[in-house]
Motif scaffolding. Structure first.
Motif, PDB file in Angstrom:
ATOM      1  N   ILE A 184     -14.464   5.629 -11.055  1.00  0.00           N
ATOM      2  CA  ILE A 184     -13.576   5.098 -12.090  1.00  0.00           C
ATOM      3  C   ILE A 184     -12.815   3.884 -11.566  1.00  0.00           C
ATOM      4  CG2 ILE A 184     -11.554   5.572 -13.526  1.00  0.00           C
ATOM      5  CD1 ILE A 184     -12.431   8.489 -13.626  1.00  0.00           C
ATOM      6  N   GLY A 185     -12.361   3.955 -10.311  1.00  0.00           N
ATOM      7  CA  GLY A 185     -11.619   2.842  -9.720  1.00  0.00           C
ATOM      8  C   GLY A 185     -12.433   1.556  -9.711  1.00  0.00           C
ATOM      9  N   TYR A 186     -13.683   1.641  -9.259  1.00  0.00           N
ATOM     10  CA  TYR A 186     -14.543   0.452  -9.249  1.00  0.00           C
ATOM     11  C   TYR A 186     -14.868  -0.001 -10.668  1.00  0.00           C
ATOM     12  CZ  TYR A 186     -15.354   0.555  -4.201  1.00  0.00           C
ATOM     13  OH  TYR A 186     -15.199   0.499  -2.835  1.00  0.00           O
ATOM     14  N   ALA A 187     -15.102   0.967 -11.560  1.00  0.00           N
ATOM     15  CA  ALA A 187     -15.435   0.618 -12.939  1.00  0.00           C
ATOM     16  C   ALA A 187     -14.289  -0.122 -13.616  1.00  0.00           C
ATOM     17  CB  ALA A 187     -15.787   1.885 -13.726  1.00  0.00           C
ATOM     18  N   VAL A 188     -13.059   0.344 -13.391  1.00  0.00           N
ATOM     19  CA  VAL A 188     -11.891  -0.318 -13.970  1.00  0.00           C
ATOM     20  C   VAL A 188     -11.764  -1.740 -13.415  1.00  0.00           C
ATOM     21  CG1 VAL A 188      -9.361  -0.334 -13.986  1.00  0.00           C
ATOM     22  CG2 VAL A 188     -10.605   1.759 -14.541  1.00  0.00           C
ATOM     23  N   GLU A 236      -9.533  -4.821  -2.007  1.00  0.00           N
ATOM     24  CA  GLU A 236      -8.405  -4.202  -2.702  1.00  0.00           C
ATOM     25  C   GLU A 236      -8.867  -3.033  -3.570  1.00  0.00           C
ATOM     26  OE1 GLU A 236      -5.128  -7.771  -3.337  1.00  0.00           O
ATOM     27  OE2 GLU A 236      -6.605  -7.379  -4.902  1.00  0.00           O
ATOM     28  N   THR A 237      -9.966  -3.223  -4.265  1.00  0.00           N
ATOM     29  CA  THR A 237     -10.504  -2.157  -5.110  1.00  0.00           C
ATOM     30  C   THR A 237     -10.852  -0.934  -4.276  1.00  0.00           C
ATOM     31  OG1 THR A 237     -11.421  -3.765  -6.668  1.00  0.00           O
ATOM     32  CG2 THR A 237     -12.327  -1.539  -6.729  1.00  0.00           C
ATOM     33  N   SER A 238     -11.452  -1.156  -3.122  1.00  0.00           N
ATOM     34  CA  SER A 238     -11.823  -0.048  -2.239  1.00  0.00           C
ATOM     35  C   SER A 238     -10.601   0.685  -1.728  1.00  0.00           C
ATOM     36  CB  SER A 238     -12.657  -0.574  -1.068  1.00  0.00           C
ATOM     37  OG  SER A 238     -13.843  -1.180  -1.520  1.00  0.00           O
ATOM     38  N   VAL A 239      -9.598  -0.066  -1.287  1.00  0.00           N
ATOM     39  CA  VAL A 239      -8.379   0.551  -0.756  1.00  0.00           C
ATOM     40  C   VAL A 239      -7.695   1.396  -1.819  1.00  0.00           C
ATOM     41  CG1 VAL A 239      -6.053   0.080   0.108  1.00  0.00           C
ATOM     42  CG2 VAL A 239      -8.001  -1.190   1.019  1.00  0.00           C
ATOM     43  N   TRP A 276       0.830  -1.209   0.000  1.00  0.00           N
ATOM     44  CA  TRP A 276       0.000   0.000   0.000  1.00  0.00           C
ATOM     45  C   TRP A 276       0.865   1.260   0.000  1.00  0.00           C
ATOM     46  CZ3 TRP A 276      -1.252   3.458   4.306  1.00  0.00           C
ATOM     47  CH2 TRP A 276      -2.279   4.372   3.997  1.00  0.00           C
ATOM     48  N   LEU A 277       1.953   1.242   0.777  1.00  0.00           N
ATOM     49  CA  LEU A 277       2.866   2.383   0.795  1.00  0.00           C
ATOM     50  C   LEU A 277       3.529   2.590  -0.563  1.00  0.00           C
ATOM     51  CD1 LEU A 277       4.612   1.982   4.282  1.00  0.00           C
ATOM     52  CD2 LEU A 277       2.777   3.553   3.644  1.00  0.00           C
ATOM     53  N   VAL A 278       3.865   1.503  -1.238  1.00  0.00           N
ATOM     54  CA  VAL A 278       4.441   1.601  -2.581  1.00  0.00           C
ATOM     55  C   VAL A 278       3.417   2.231  -3.529  1.00  0.00           C
ATOM     56  CG1 VAL A 278       5.291   0.302  -4.569  1.00  0.00           C
ATOM     57  CG2 VAL A 278       6.018  -0.328  -2.261  1.00  0.00           C
ATOM     58  N   PHE A 279       2.162   1.811  -3.404  1.00  0.00           N
ATOM     59  CA  PHE A 279       1.108   2.378  -4.244  1.00  0.00           C
ATOM     60  C   PHE A 279       0.989   3.885  -4.026  1.00  0.00           C
ATOM     61  CE2 PHE A 279      -3.343   3.757  -4.613  1.00  0.00           C
ATOM     62  CZ  PHE A 279      -3.543   3.532  -5.967  1.00  0.00           C
ATOM     63  N   ILE A 280       1.044   4.328  -2.779  1.00  0.00           N
ATOM     64  CA  ILE A 280       0.978   5.763  -2.479  1.00  0.00           C
ATOM     65  C   ILE A 280       2.140   6.493  -3.138  1.00  0.00           C
ATOM     66  CG2 ILE A 280       1.182   7.486  -0.640  1.00  0.00           C
ATOM     67  CD1 ILE A 280      -0.363   5.621   1.172  1.00  0.00           C
ATOM     68  N   PRO A 303      -4.299  -2.418 -11.756  1.00  0.00           N
ATOM     69  CA  PRO A 303      -4.069  -3.859 -11.921  1.00  0.00           C
ATOM     70  C   PRO A 303      -2.714  -4.332 -11.410  1.00  0.00           C
ATOM     71  CG  PRO A 303      -5.050  -2.943 -13.896  1.00  0.00           C
ATOM     72  CD  PRO A 303      -4.679  -1.781 -13.029  1.00  0.00           C
ATOM     73  N   GLN A 304      -1.731  -3.434 -11.376  1.00  0.00           N
ATOM     74  CA  GLN A 304      -0.404  -3.808 -10.899  1.00  0.00           C
ATOM     75  C   GLN A 304      -0.375  -4.087  -9.396  1.00  0.00           C
ATOM     76  OE1 GLN A 304       1.599  -4.155 -13.481  1.00  0.00           O
ATOM     77  NE2 GLN A 304      -0.044  -3.251 -14.724  1.00  0.00           N
ATOM     78  N   PHE A 305      -1.386  -3.615  -8.679  1.00  0.00           N
ATOM     79  CA  PHE A 305      -1.416  -3.768  -7.223  1.00  0.00           C
ATOM     80  C   PHE A 305      -2.580  -4.648  -6.760  1.00  0.00           C
ATOM     81  CE2 PHE A 305       0.993   0.034  -7.997  1.00  0.00           C
ATOM     82  CZ  PHE A 305       1.999  -0.006  -7.052  1.00  0.00           C
ATOM     83  N   MET A 306      -3.211  -5.347  -7.702  1.00  0.00           N
ATOM     84  CA  MET A 306      -4.323  -6.220  -7.354  1.00  0.00           C
ATOM     85  C   MET A 306      -3.918  -7.680  -7.488  1.00  0.00           C
ATOM     86  SD  MET A 306      -7.473  -4.124  -9.160  1.00  0.00           S
ATOM     87  CE  MET A 306      -8.745  -5.081  -8.330  1.00  0.00           C
ATOM     88  N   SER A 307      -4.523  -8.520  -6.671  1.00  0.00           N
ATOM     89  CA  SER A 307      -4.213  -9.946  -6.700  1.00  0.00           C
ATOM     90  C   SER A 307      -4.593 -10.538  -8.049  1.00  0.00           C
ATOM     91  CB  SER A 307      -4.973 -10.676  -5.596  1.00  0.00           C
ATOM     92  OG  SER A 307      -4.640 -10.151  -4.326  1.00  0.00           O
ATOM     93  N   LYS A 308      -3.842 -11.542  -8.473  1.00  0.00           N
ATOM     94  CA  LYS A 308      -4.094 -12.182  -9.764  1.00  0.00           C
ATOM     95  C   LYS A 308      -5.247 -13.182  -9.698  1.00  0.00           C
ATOM     96  CE  LYS A 308      -0.539  -9.999 -11.360  1.00  0.00           C
ATOM     97  NZ  LYS A 308      -0.737  -8.823 -12.229  1.00  0.00           N
ATOM     98  N   GLY A 309      -5.715 -13.484  -8.495  1.00  0.00           N
ATOM     99  CA  GLY A 309      -6.736 -14.511  -8.351  1.00  0.00           C
ATOM    100  C   GLY A 309      -8.147 -14.044  -8.647  1.00  0.00           C
TER     101      GLY A 309
END
Length: 207
Positions: A53-57, A148-151, A6-10, A136-142
């Motif tokens: 947009i985040g949820y839509a993506v 995760e989308t909310s965060v 999460w810190l990397v994402f920020i 997508p780079q910070f979301m689980s592949k499963g």
């Protein structure tokens, strides 16, 4: 989502969040024209649009935009037309950026400011491209994770809101610059021209 990720994402999101775009220009315009509270209202609308947009993506909007020429064209035309409209309106409005007007409170209601920023946000090509490429780079592949989308969505929206809040706080300093009609005229023309430029760039954009 792990805390360190999460810190990397920020860290990765900071530059896109503060870089110039239609949302930032709208925040500057509202700060100069209507004052701090108006900018905070529009910043809330911008943040809400980013969350959408985040949820839509996350739920496939990005893929649709990448493959559907019609969907991309419709969004492009709506966004371009609205940005150009805002630019022409600012350019032609001789009362824009008058310091006296800014001190008397916003001439638009908070709801109108919110909705205006929301529409600019959800049709902002910069925001759509950043979120589509970054999330997508910070979301689980499963599969899609609502948590995760909310965060990710609320974190990016909060960063952009903070940037607009800084602009709002700096409003007094910016208004001190507008002490002459000549400066006001040039700021109005530059701001209006930038909105028209963003709209024109969007109108000619390809997928």
């Amino acid at each position: 989502m792990p805390f360190d990720l999460w810190l990397v994402f920020i860290a990765v999101s900071l530059l896109p969040a503060i870089s110039p775009g239609p949302g930032v220009m709208l925040a500057i315009s509202n700060t100069l024209r209507f004052g701090r509270n108006a900018t905070l209202a529009s910043a809330s609308g911008n943040a809400a649009g980013l969350v959408v947009i985040g949820y839509a993506v996350a739920f496939g909007f990005g893929a649709i935009m990448a493959t559907s020429a019609l969907a991309f064209t419709v969004l492009k035309v709506i966004g371009a037309a609205y940005l150009i409209y805002l630019g022409i309106k600012v350019w032609r409005d001789a009362s824009s950026f008058q310091v006296a007007n800014a001190s008397t409170g916003p001439s638009k209601s908070p709801v109108k400011l919110f909705l205006e920023a929301f529409l600019v946000s959800i049709t902002n090509p910069k925001a759509i491209l950043v979120i589509t490429a970054l999330f997508p780079q910070f979301m689980s592949k499963g599969g899609i994770s609502l948590m995760e989308t909310s965060v990710l969505s609320f974190t990016y929206a909060a960063l952009c809101f903070a940037n607009h809040a800084v602009i709002a706080v700096a409003g007094n300093q910016m208004r001190r610059f507008l002490t002459s009609d000549r400066r006001i005229r040039w700021v109005r023309r530059v701001t209006g021209g930038l909105f028209v430029g963003f709209g024109s760039a969007l109108a000619t954009a390809s997928r």
